[in-house]
Design a protein around this motif. Structure first.
Motif, mmCIF file in Angstrom:
data_model
loop_
_atom_site.group_PDB
_atom_site.id
_atom_site.type_symbol
_atom_site.label_atom_id
_atom_site.label_comp_id
_atom_site.label_asym_id
_atom_site.label_seq_id
_atom_site.Cartn_x
_atom_site.Cartn_y
_atom_site.Cartn_z
ATOM 1 N N GLU A 37 12.605 -72.322 -53.765
ATOM 2 C CA GLU A 37 11.576 -73.399 -53.638
ATOM 3 C C GLU A 37 9.874 -73.008 -53.734
ATOM 4 O O GLU A 37 9.854 -72.102 -53.211
ATOM 5 N N ARG A 38 9.084 -73.769 -54.591
ATOM 6 C CA ARG A 38 7.964 -73.599 -54.712
ATOM 7 C C ARG A 38 7.172 -74.551 -53.979
ATOM 8 O O ARG A 38 7.513 -75.905 -53.779
ATOM 9 N N TYR A 39 5.975 -74.263 -53.191
ATOM 10 C CA TYR A 39 5.474 -74.917 -52.334
ATOM 11 C C TYR A 39 3.786 -75.079 -52.934
ATOM 12 O O TYR A 39 3.126 -74.054 -53.460
ATOM 13 N N GLY A 63 3.116 -92.388 -46.680
ATOM 14 C CA GLY A 63 4.450 -91.912 -46.923
ATOM 15 C C GLY A 63 5.060 -91.620 -48.183
ATOM 16 O O GLY A 63 6.097 -91.768 -48.450
ATOM 17 N N ILE A 64 3.914 -91.879 -49.083
ATOM 18 C CA ILE A 64 4.395 -91.693 -50.523
ATOM 19 C C ILE A 64 5.024 -90.349 -50.725
ATOM 20 O O ILE A 64 6.008 -89.849 -51.494
ATOM 21 N N PHE A 65 4.097 -89.387 -50.530
ATOM 22 C CA PHE A 65 4.503 -87.731 -50.741
ATOM 23 C C PHE A 65 5.009 -87.352 -49.284
ATOM 24 O O PHE A 65 4.063 -87.201 -48.339
ATOM 25 N N PRO A 66 6.087 -86.817 -49.361
ATOM 26 C CA PRO A 66 6.539 -85.865 -48.257
ATOM 27 C C PRO A 66 5.698 -84.637 -48.131
ATOM 28 O O PRO A 66 5.301 -84.065 -49.089
ATOM 29 N N SER A 79 9.757 -79.798 -55.666
ATOM 30 C CA SER A 79 10.691 -80.663 -56.016
ATOM 31 C C SER A 79 10.697 -82.055 -55.344
ATOM 32 O O SER A 79 11.139 -83.217 -55.867
ATOM 33 N N ASP A 80 10.042 -82.081 -54.136
ATOM 34 C CA ASP A 80 9.798 -83.575 -53.553
ATOM 35 C C ASP A 80 8.761 -84.373 -54.435
ATOM 36 O O ASP A 80 8.984 -85.472 -54.591
ATOM 37 N N ILE A 81 7.700 -83.783 -54.906
ATOM 38 C CA ILE A 81 6.783 -84.267 -55.654
ATOM 39 C C ILE A 81 7.382 -84.878 -56.971
ATOM 40 O O ILE A 81 7.040 -85.754 -57.331
ATOM 41 N N ARG A 82 8.146 -83.972 -57.452
ATOM 42 C CA ARG A 82 8.784 -84.500 -58.874
ATOM 43 C C ARG A 82 9.704 -85.368 -58.728
ATOM 44 O O ARG A 82 9.772 -86.475 -59.465
ATOM 45 N N LYS A 83 10.432 -85.631 -57.609
ATOM 46 C CA LYS A 83 11.378 -86.723 -57.370
ATOM 47 C C LYS A 83 10.601 -88.098 -57.193
ATOM 48 O O LYS A 83 10.953 -88.848 -57.682
ATOM 49 N N VAL A 84 9.527 -88.018 -56.402
ATOM 50 C CA VAL A 84 8.508 -89.045 -56.103
ATOM 51 C C VAL A 84 8.145 -89.770 -57.564
ATOM 52 O O VAL A 84 8.071 -90.891 -57.634
ATOM 53 N N LEU A 85 7.595 -88.607 -58.433
ATOM 54 C CA LEU A 85 7.350 -88.973 -59.610
ATOM 55 C C LEU A 85 8.273 -89.646 -60.618
ATOM 56 O O LEU A 85 8.074 -90.495 -61.283
ATOM 57 N N GLU A 86 9.390 -88.918 -60.452
ATOM 58 C CA GLU A 86 10.603 -89.536 -61.360
ATOM 59 C C GLU A 86 11.040 -90.777 -60.955
ATOM 60 O O GLU A 86 11.173 -91.891 -61.542
#
Length: 100
Positions: A37-39, A63-66, A79-86
């Motif tokens: 995982e990349r941070y 709470g938009i971005f974890p 991966s969390d940011i990608r999921k939110v955007l998708e």
């Protein structure tokens, strides 16, 4: 057995000189992964998304971005940011509205 001339050495050095900026860029921008995982830091995420630090703070507060918070450091899992955007992706138009 191949013989290398002075010209071959010069050509090799010139090739290495041309490759050096690419190598430096890769080393500078490649981040090590932690368990695959990349941070991202706040600064990196703001730069990638072209948003201000205040906007990023707003997204965190709402709470938009974890995020993960350590003393003095906030990290975002890529991966969390990608999921939110998708999940929030909206098409510019509905293709069904444009029947031929």
């Amino acid at each position: 057995m191949d013989l290398y001339t002075n010209e071959d050495s010069q050509e090799l050095l010139q090739s290495l000189d041309r490759a050096l900026p690419y190598i430096e860029y890769a080393l500078k921008n490649n981040k090590a992964m932690f368990e695959g995982e990349r941070y991202l830091t706040s600064e990196e995420l703001c730069s990638i998304l072209k948003i201000s630090r205040r906007t990023l703070q707003y997204y965190r507060d709402d709470g938009i971005f974890p995020f993960i918070q350590f003393p003095g450091k906030v990290l975002f899992r890529e991966s969390d940011i990608r999921k939110v955007l998708e999940d929030r992706f909206r098409s510019a138009y509905n293709i069904e509205d444009y029947s031929l």
